[in-house]
Write a protein that holds these residues in place. Sequence first.
Motif, PDB file in Angstrom:
ATOM      1  N   GLU A 258       0.829  -1.210   0.000  1.00  0.00           N
ATOM      2  CA  GLU A 258       0.000   0.000   0.000  1.00  0.00           C
ATOM      3  C   GLU A 258       0.862   1.259   0.000  1.00  0.00           C
ATOM      4  OE1 GLU A 258      -3.318   2.005   2.918  1.00  0.00           O
ATOM      5  OE2 GLU A 258      -3.438  -0.158   2.554  1.00  0.00           O
ATOM      6  N   LEU A 259       1.960   1.238   0.760  1.00  0.00           N
ATOM      7  CA  LEU A 259       2.854   2.395   0.761  1.00  0.00           C
ATOM      8  C   LEU A 259       3.421   2.654  -0.635  1.00  0.00           C
ATOM      9  CD1 LEU A 259       4.717   1.819   4.141  1.00  0.00           C
ATOM     10  CD2 LEU A 259       3.312   3.809   3.566  1.00  0.00           C
ATOM     11  N   TRP A 260       3.657   1.595  -1.385  1.00  0.00           N
ATOM     12  CA  TRP A 260       4.142   1.749  -2.749  1.00  0.00           C
ATOM     13  C   TRP A 260       3.025   2.212  -3.680  1.00  0.00           C
ATOM     14  CZ3 TRP A 260       7.749   2.852  -5.867  1.00  0.00           C
ATOM     15  CH2 TRP A 260       7.684   2.506  -7.224  1.00  0.00           C
ATOM     16  N   GLN A 261       1.886   1.542  -3.619  1.00  0.00           N
ATOM     17  CA  GLN A 261       0.810   1.837  -4.561  1.00  0.00           C
ATOM     18  C   GLN A 261       0.204   3.219  -4.349  1.00  0.00           C
ATOM     19  OE1 GLN A 261      -1.681  -1.522  -3.751  1.00  0.00           O
ATOM     20  NE2 GLN A 261      -0.401  -2.950  -4.896  1.00  0.00           N
ATOM     21  N   ASP A 262       0.036   3.611  -3.083  1.00  0.00           N
ATOM     22  CA  ASP A 262      -0.641   4.878  -2.793  1.00  0.00           C
ATOM     23  C   ASP A 262       0.298   6.080  -2.694  1.00  0.00           C
ATOM     24  OD1 ASP A 262      -2.895   3.347  -2.721  1.00  0.00           O
ATOM     25  OD2 ASP A 262      -3.260   3.539  -0.569  1.00  0.00           O
ATOM     26  N   TYR A 263       1.551   5.848  -2.267  1.00  0.00           N
ATOM     27  CA  TYR A 263       2.449   6.971  -1.998  1.00  0.00           C
ATOM     28  C   TYR A 263       3.768   6.880  -2.752  1.00  0.00           C
ATOM     29  CZ  TYR A 263      -0.878   7.326   1.804  1.00  0.00           C
ATOM     30  OH  TYR A 263      -2.039   7.402   2.530  1.00  0.00           O
ATOM     31  N   ARG A 264       3.961   5.792  -3.504  1.00  0.00           N
ATOM     32  CA  ARG A 264       5.205   5.540  -4.211  1.00  0.00           C
ATOM     33  C   ARG A 264       6.416   5.566  -3.276  1.00  0.00           C
ATOM     34  NH1 ARG A 264       2.858   2.847  -7.266  1.00  0.00           N
ATOM     35  NH2 ARG A 264       2.847   3.009  -9.532  1.00  0.00           N
ATOM     36  N   LEU A 265       6.228   4.961  -2.095  1.00  0.00           N
ATOM     37  CA  LEU A 265       7.313   4.786  -1.145  1.00  0.00           C
ATOM     38  C   LEU A 265       7.757   3.326  -1.199  1.00  0.00           C
ATOM     39  CD1 LEU A 265       5.905   6.782   1.920  1.00  0.00           C
ATOM     40  CD2 LEU A 265       7.585   7.554   0.225  1.00  0.00           C
TER      41      LEU A 265
END
Length: 306
Positions: A258-265
């Motif tokens: 989710e951190l990758w998909q939503d915030y590109r982290l």
Amino acid sequence: MTVSRDEVLAAARRIDGRVRRTPVLQVSPTLAFKLELVQHVGSFKPRGAFNRLLSAKEQGALTGQGIVTASGGNAGLAAAYAARELGVPARIFVPRTAPAPKVARLRTLDADVVQVGNEYAEAHEAAVAASEESGALLLHAYDQPEVVAGQGTLGLELLEQLGGFDTVLVAVGGGGLIAGVATALEERARVIGVEPELAPTLHRALEAGEPVDVQVGGVAADSLGARRLGALAFDAARRYDFGSVLIAEDAIVAARNELWQDYRLAVEHGAAVAYAALTTGAYEPAADERVVVIVCGANTDPATLG
């Protein structure tokens, strides 16, 4: 052993210019991320490493023998980076289970890398023996006063950047980060430890009334795989009354994605643990509660992100 807020303030002065002042991402009016994943070598660890080495240098204890440490990966990267910047050799003991990208990165930082055992605890035993034999300075990954004080500088930055907030969610392995942050904040905000179910060092220590050995494993073991909570972290837990919430494996994986998909982290699993406390409801803030999640590390293979 205890660490004082004055020691954290001294650490901030000592490491000024050596570490990055990492940004805060205001996700919503009540949620912010402290982006420590963009710190040098991809985690918060250089704060403590630089404070330990520079403090030793001030005392004449940092010699040509350099430093030795044990790490699941991130503490070793920080130690190697700090040692290279200060012009001394570094010997890093890591478990054989340490992720290949972290081991490869250690070698690019000119560190002598020794792989031994399957857990951090075994690597630490080898590091202590090597330090005693060679006279090199021992840098502990999380349970030295200078290391804890250095990690606490992150908390000072949060106070300067955000002014007021109510709660900080912190991933816990050996506990150096949460001990430092709690000391820096000194009850100006609530601190909550967040741990994988398969590496519950703080949770078990609080149950037992003292640090105890636990079995560790799971997806976050490379960064949160300490077998026992540090004595300094346990002291801080008692002084500042912070507890622990536990997170299941699938929830850690989902939070990381989710951190990758939503915030590109792009974060490692250990860095997603604190955020998973919110996504799973393991920690439920009040309607107007201002929460900070420390996103603490980025040493991962991006190809594994969903």
